[in-house]
Motif scaffolding. Sequence first.
Motif, PDB file in Angstrom:
ATOM      1  N   ASP A 201       0.850  -1.189   0.000  1.00  0.00           N
ATOM      2  CA  ASP A 201       0.000   0.000   0.000  1.00  0.00           C
ATOM      3  C   ASP A 201       0.890   1.246   0.000  1.00  0.00           C
ATOM      4  OD1 ASP A 201       1.004   0.099   2.570  1.00  0.00           O
ATOM      5  OD2 ASP A 201      -0.913  -0.300   3.555  1.00  0.00           O
ATOM      6  N   LEU A 202       0.314   2.405   0.275  1.00  0.00           N
ATOM      7  CA  LEU A 202       1.080   3.643   0.246  1.00  0.00           C
ATOM      8  C   LEU A 202       2.235   3.612   1.243  1.00  0.00           C
ATOM      9  CD1 LEU A 202       1.554   6.525  -0.723  1.00  0.00           C
ATOM     10  CD2 LEU A 202      -0.193   7.284   0.915  1.00  0.00           C
ATOM     11  N   SER A 203       1.969   3.119   2.429  1.00  0.00           N
ATOM     12  CA  SER A 203       3.026   3.052   3.434  1.00  0.00           C
ATOM     13  C   SER A 203       4.168   2.153   2.970  1.00  0.00           C
ATOM     14  CB  SER A 203       2.455   2.525   4.764  1.00  0.00           C
ATOM     15  OG  SER A 203       3.472   2.378   5.727  1.00  0.00           O
ATOM     16  N   THR A 204       3.817   1.036   2.330  1.00  0.00           N
ATOM     17  CA  THR A 204       4.836   0.135   1.794  1.00  0.00           C
ATOM     18  C   THR A 204       5.670   0.837   0.741  1.00  0.00           C
ATOM     19  OG1 THR A 204       3.224  -1.665   2.071  1.00  0.00           O
ATOM     20  CG2 THR A 204       5.217  -2.150   0.806  1.00  0.00           C
ATOM     21  N   MET A 205       4.991   1.571  -0.157  1.00  0.00           N
ATOM     22  CA  MET A 205       5.697   2.274  -1.224  1.00  0.00           C
ATOM     23  C   MET A 205       6.657   3.308  -0.640  1.00  0.00           C
ATOM     24  SD  MET A 205       5.921   2.373  -4.597  1.00  0.00           S
ATOM     25  CE  MET A 205       4.352   1.903  -5.367  1.00  0.00           C
TER      26      MET A 205
ATOM     27  N   PHE B  12      14.060   6.502  -4.068  1.00  0.00           N
ATOM     28  CA  PHE B  12      13.160   7.293  -4.912  1.00  0.00           C
ATOM     29  C   PHE B  12      12.112   7.980  -4.043  1.00  0.00           C
ATOM     30  CE2 PHE B  12      11.429   2.898  -5.075  1.00  0.00           C
ATOM     31  CZ  PHE B  12      10.130   3.102  -4.639  1.00  0.00           C
ATOM     32  N   ASP B  13      11.660   9.133  -4.501  1.00  0.00           N
ATOM     33  CA  ASP B  13      10.625   9.883  -3.798  1.00  0.00           C
ATOM     34  C   ASP B  13       9.252   9.307  -4.111  1.00  0.00           C
ATOM     35  OD1 ASP B  13      12.516  11.681  -2.787  1.00  0.00           O
ATOM     36  OD2 ASP B  13      12.363  12.957  -4.580  1.00  0.00           O
ATOM     37  N   VAL B  14       8.326   9.491  -3.198  1.00  0.00           N
ATOM     38  CA  VAL B  14       6.930   9.100  -3.425  1.00  0.00           C
ATOM     39  C   VAL B  14       6.071  10.348  -3.321  1.00  0.00           C
ATOM     40  CG1 VAL B  14       4.981   7.708  -2.642  1.00  0.00           C
ATOM     41  CG2 VAL B  14       7.308   6.771  -2.544  1.00  0.00           C
ATOM     42  N   VAL B  15       5.400  10.695  -4.415  1.00  0.00           N
ATOM     43  CA  VAL B  15       4.531  11.870  -4.486  1.00  0.00           C
ATOM     44  C   VAL B  15       3.086  11.378  -4.457  1.00  0.00           C
ATOM     45  CG1 VAL B  15       3.844  13.873  -5.842  1.00  0.00           C
ATOM     46  CG2 VAL B  15       6.251  13.126  -5.814  1.00  0.00           C
ATOM     47  N   VAL B  16       2.321  11.882  -3.494  1.00  0.00           N
ATOM     48  CA  VAL B  16       0.937  11.427  -3.315  1.00  0.00           C
ATOM     49  C   VAL B  16      -0.018  12.474  -3.888  1.00  0.00           C
ATOM     50  CG1 VAL B  16      -0.803  10.633  -1.683  1.00  0.00           C
ATOM     51  CG2 VAL B  16       1.624  10.206  -1.235  1.00  0.00           C
ATOM     52  N   VAL B  17      -0.921  12.033  -4.773  1.00  0.00           N
ATOM     53  CA  VAL B  17      -1.882  12.918  -5.424  1.00  0.00           C
ATOM     54  C   VAL B  17      -3.223  12.795  -4.712  1.00  0.00           C
ATOM     55  CG1 VAL B  17      -3.036  13.499  -7.600  1.00  0.00           C
ATOM     56  CG2 VAL B  17      -0.680  12.609  -7.605  1.00  0.00           C
ATOM     57  N   GLU B  18      -3.811  13.932  -4.376  1.00  0.00           N
ATOM     58  CA  GLU B  18      -5.125  13.919  -3.750  1.00  0.00           C
ATOM     59  C   GLU B  18      -6.169  13.407  -4.731  1.00  0.00           C
ATOM     60  OE1 GLU B  18      -5.781  14.553  -0.581  1.00  0.00           O
ATOM     61  OE2 GLU B  18      -3.618  14.824  -0.303  1.00  0.00           O
TER      62      GLU B  18
END
Length: 329
Positions: free
Chosen positions: A135-139, A148-154
Amino acid sequence: MQIWRGLDEVPDDFGRAAVTIGNFDGVHRGHQQVLAALVRTARETGSKPVAVTFDPHPARVHRPDTAPDLIMGIDDRIAALGGYGLEAVLVLHYTLEFAAQTPEEFVRNVFVDGLHTSAVVVGHDVRFGRGNAGDLSTMQDLGRRYGFDVVVVEEFREKDPGPLTEDEGAQRRCSSTWVREALDRGDVHTAAEILGRPHTMHGKVVHGAARGRALGFPTANLDHDSIGHIPSDGIYAGWLVDEAGTRWPAAISVGSNPTFVGVTRQVEAHVIDRPDEAPEDFDLYGQRVAVEFVERLRGMVAYRGPEALVEQMKVDVDQARRILATLAG
């Protein structure tokens, strides 16, 4: 835009990539928001924007008997993705063996070793890896581990005018499921709002029973292997786009035409105001065309005979002509 049908097709000298992943069925406005964020992120990080998608759709591999109809096929999906500034689309062949990768194996094989990823752009609901365990936390954890960066889109939300919402002002997350629900009730207007464009089917024009021609309303019948989710039975105003790219106003029939016995369900489009100069040369048979659904005019009704049906068809064509003329003007 480059199209890679496997990691082995990624050029060695492609460079660093900013990546997003998804099925992208419909490439709706929620997807478009993610793609816009991906292109921005790629520009900010000096990377190249790449979308990773899957073929066949995972649902067709895991539950083929109950998988939903696709809104668009893989080629149409790639073409739609190409309209949002991507450098490349990577299509991964989805199998049960592929699905057995752990979240870390997937990230390492695809993002790290395959695409040399500098950033991953995803929504809050991202899931990946065996059993959708990631999930997002895993990523985010894997991003820190592999650099690598993780960018979260609303989430992109639209007002839901459908019967699923009691609150008239309620907002709903744009999704492929919502598009299918709208199409299944014939609400092509809501589907278009979610998609950001009219829902479209693609198929080859084949010979039918020629009933429409006999009644004075010849139709282009799409073959049964046509691609795209079929809206509910009814009559629609829309467009037929031929192989030359010409857009013809059309009255579109979806269903089995209950006025006649033994007719199978089909999609057929009557081109309104066909060319006068050479009507016999206006031949769409064998062409691969697109049929765009703009507005539902009515449901499918059984009439007492061909005469009553012809009178209603005249009304339908006039209504479709007015609707489409307003849009074209």
